[in-house]
Scaffold this active site. Structure first.
Site, PDB file in Angstrom:
ATOM      1  CE1 TYR A 125      -4.423   1.998   0.573  1.00  0.00           C
ATOM      2  CE2 TYR A 125      -2.560   3.509   1.358  1.00  0.00           C
ATOM      3  CZ  TYR A 125      -3.787   3.401   1.033  1.00  0.00           C
ATOM      4  OH  TYR A 125      -4.619   4.096   0.839  1.00  0.00           O
ATOM      5  CG  ASN A 210      -5.994   7.214   5.791  1.00  0.00           C
ATOM      6  OD1 ASN A 210      -6.192   5.924   6.006  1.00  0.00           O
ATOM      7  ND2 ASN A 210      -6.607   7.870   4.817  1.00  0.00           N
ATOM      8  CD  GLN A 258       8.290  11.988  11.289  1.00  0.00           C
ATOM      9  OE1 GLN A 258       9.441  12.175  10.791  1.00  0.00           O
ATOM     10  NE2 GLN A 258       7.324  11.151  10.772  1.00  0.00           N
ATOM     11  CG  HIS A 261       5.036  12.759   7.363  1.00  0.00           C
ATOM     12  ND1 HIS A 261       4.992  12.286   6.066  1.00  0.00           N
ATOM     13  CD2 HIS A 261       6.529  12.568   7.596  1.00  0.00           C
ATOM     14  CE1 HIS A 261       6.111  11.697   5.889  1.00  0.00           C
ATOM     15  NE2 HIS A 261       6.996  12.069   6.671  1.00  0.00           N
ATOM     16  CD  GLU A 413       4.662 -32.329  27.247  1.00  0.00           C
ATOM     17  OE1 GLU A 413       4.055 -32.954  26.200  1.00  0.00           O
ATOM     18  OE2 GLU A 413       5.551 -31.433  27.140  1.00  0.00           O
TER      19      GLU A 413
END
Length: 630
Positions: A125, A210, A258, A261, A413
């Site tokens: 993506y 997003n 930053q 953005h 076990e």
């Protein structure tokens, strides 16, 4: 930007100060609705969401080949060169990555191996909304290609009816990607999860996006049979550590790179003093005035924080608590602070290494964990596009060697079917061996003491390979000489306490070697029993062996000197005594000479030659009038 003094905060307040802004949950609910609708209705729902949210629902979502060619032809040659240079740097960094295949003989006759294979379909993506992230395409596609992924499908939000951004298509063409689909948002993630319209079903989905994309990725991977995803994703973030030596303009530009953005991005400044913080914030305001995306950056700064940490230890504590996606260190001694930070997606050390370099062309991947998940995750790598498969192979002898341990643990076990599955193989292997279908004479031993941890395997019927690592170089050479001259296969791995001396390691290895020899010989049926060797050089070394089962050791000869390499000379005689004791054999060694190295080597070579004679199979009877060797 809010400013707090680290020393004034208790632990709870520090955690609260560094907490990310809380999600409202609106994105998660909307993403779930979109995914559920496309899951239930398929292509009609995908087209409806694409038309409404992307403004584009073409007959075929896949971008035609002609569009790639046109985009590349229209791109400035300088931009093309920049893309190729960045891709080359990313490729050179990532080419060292990737899982390796290997094989280990865990028990004599039991081989465990691992192989690495790529996922079949990797989906990438690539955001292309307010800023088409050509760099993200490079960062995701190159590792996928290096991993050998056979099908790489890229999805990118279209710019309405204009389709996918031309720069993105040109970049794809330059790096060898030809499968791009014009769809974005949660609807793209849903299409990849279920394989809708002409979009393939992905095995694993990569890439940032997003809040809706992140929520959709989290939802589809939790569905039964849903695709895997790369790592937890959220809003971008950076933490910058700065002291009075830092360039305030550099620090401010790192914070803003930053902040621009996304309005939800978070930036954190660790300053050694309030004066440093004020200088940086003044630069931030100055630089904001010139930024085209100043409104976005200002919104991000509203959620951001400055912590005053006068002490480097406090800076490290804050950095580890926050576990930033990006950590930039601009202090007088950046390397020392970097060494103290355990949790960060990527660290940028020194004033000349901005996070922007990592975003585009430095080489390391910029797809990194956010929201504090750097405490448990790293960034995207070649390994992220691979998976490993373990393979087990066992011979008849291997099953027999392994069985007692498996049966014991299965019984412990209470899983009897497990025990029976192993026991049946052991019994069949033992019956076939008893009727003359003898397997290789082999054994594996593990010896763990307070000083050493030894794993040793031996095969008397195979000439090599030998792999010996005791931590004592000269001793490794001597053991290798035994194996070579005896014509056997020997593997020894040792973790030993060598800080004081090598005595414990040498003694314990020899004891383990003798035990494994005895186990491999079994009932000793058919062996020659006796061995003798006397090589001649300036050194004379003779070894006599009797494998009757009566432990006895005699060593004649004085070897002068303290040590050869890391090997203490005095341990020569002790080594053969240890072997004789644990092998339950009579071993006589006699050596003459002047050179300690040659005398010790002569003893070990002669022992190997004598052992070759003694273990040789000459028939099927026990070589004793008493019909036993004990």
């Amino acid at each position: 930007m809010k400013t707090l003094n680290w020393a004034d905060l208790d632990q709870d307040q520090r955690v609260a100060a560094l907490a990310r802004p809380e999600e409202t949950g609106a994105a998660a609910g909307a993403a779930r609705d979109i995914v559920d609708a496309i899951r239930a209705q398929g292509e009609p729902a995908l087209r409806a969401y694409a038309a409404r949210l992307d403004g584009h629902a073409p007959e075929q979502f896949r971008v035609p080949e002609a569009a790639f060619d046109a985009a590349l032809e229209a791109m400035d040659p300088a931009d093309q060169e920049a893309i190729k240079a960045a891709a080359d740097a990313v490729r050179r960094f990532h080419v060292k990555q990737g899982y390796s295949a290997y094989e280990v003989e865990t028990w004599s006759g039991v081989k465990a191996s691992r192989r690495a294979t790529p996922v079949d379909v990797a989906a990438l993506y690539v955001p292309a909304g307010s800023a088409p992230l050509v760099s993200s395409l490079i960062m995701l596609a190159i590792p996928a290609q290096l991993a050998g992924v056979p099908r790489i499908a890229v999805v990118a939000p279209p710019n309405g009816s204009d389709g996918v951004n031309a720069a993105l298509l040109a970049a794809a063409k330059l790096i060898g990607i030809d499968e791009v689909y014009a769809v974005g948002g949660a609807q793209a993630i849903a299409a990849l999860a279920f394989g809708v319209a002409d979009i393939p079903r992905a095995d694993k989905i990569f890439g940032p996006g997003n809040a809706y994309v992140a929520a959709a990725k989290a939802y589809v991977t939790a569905l039964p049979g849903g695709p895997a995803v790369d790592l937890p994703a959220g809003p971008s973030e950076v933490m910058v550590a700065a002291d009075t030596s830092a360039d305030a303009g550099f620090v401010a530009s790192d914070l803003l790179s930053q902040a621009e953005h996304d309005a939800n991005a978070q930036v954190v400044l660790l300053a050694d003093a309030e004066a440093t913080a004020r200088a940086v914030m003044a630069e931030v305001e100055t630089q904001l005035d010139t930024l085209p995306r100043a409104d976005i950056a200002r919104a991000a700064l509203e959620n951001s924080l400055c912590l005053v940490c006068p002490d480097e230890g406090d800076m490290a504590e804050a950095a580890n608590l926050y576990a930033a996606e990006h950590l930039i260190i601009q202090t007088a001694n950046p390397e020392t602070l970097a060494d103290k930070v355990r949790h960060a997606g990527s660290i940028f050390v020194g004033r000349w290494a901005p996070e922007a370099a990592g975003d585009y062309a430095a080489g390391p991947n910029h797809t990194l964990p956010t929201g504090g998940s750097a405490r448990a995750y790293g960034g995207v790598t070649v390994e992220a596009f691979q998976k490993t498969t373990t393979i087990l192979r066992a011979s008849k002898a291997g099953a027999r060697n392994l069985a007692p341990t498996v049966e014991r643990l299965a019984a412990l076990e209470g899983l009897d079917a497990h025990r029976i599955a192993m026991a049946k193989r052991r019994e069949t292997a033992s019956e076939e061996t008893a009727t003359g279908q003898r397997g290789p004479r082999a054994a594996a031993r593990r010896r763990k003491t307070a000083e050493t941890d030894i794993a040793l395997s031996i095969n008397l019927d195979r000439d090599g390979p030998n792999r010996i690592d005791t931590g004592v170089g000269y001793f490794d050479h001597m053991l290798d000489q035994i194996a070579r001259h005896a014509g056997i296969s020997l593997s020894i791995d040792v973790e030993g306490d060598l800080e004081i001396d090598a005595h414990h390691t040498i003694e314990d290895v020899c004891l383990t070697f003798g035990e494994a020899l005895a186990e491999a010989l079994g009932d000793k049926r058919g062996i020659a029993r006796f061995g003798f060797e006397l090589p001649m050089d300036e050194t004379r070394a003779g070894v006599w062996i009797d494998l009757s089962g009566r432990p006895y050791a005699k060593f004649e000869g004085e070897i002068l000197g303290d040590r050869v390499g890391e090997f203490p000379v005095e341990m020569t005689a002790h080594a053969f005594r240890s072997i004789a004791e644990s092998l339950k054999a009579a071993v006589h060694v006699k050596v003459e000479g002047d050179n300690a190295h040659h005398m010790i080597e002569g003893c070990f070579k002669a022992f190997g030659r004598a052992l070759r004679q003694a273990v040789r199979v000459e028939g099927d009877r026990l070589p004793s009038t008493k019909e036993h060797l004990a």
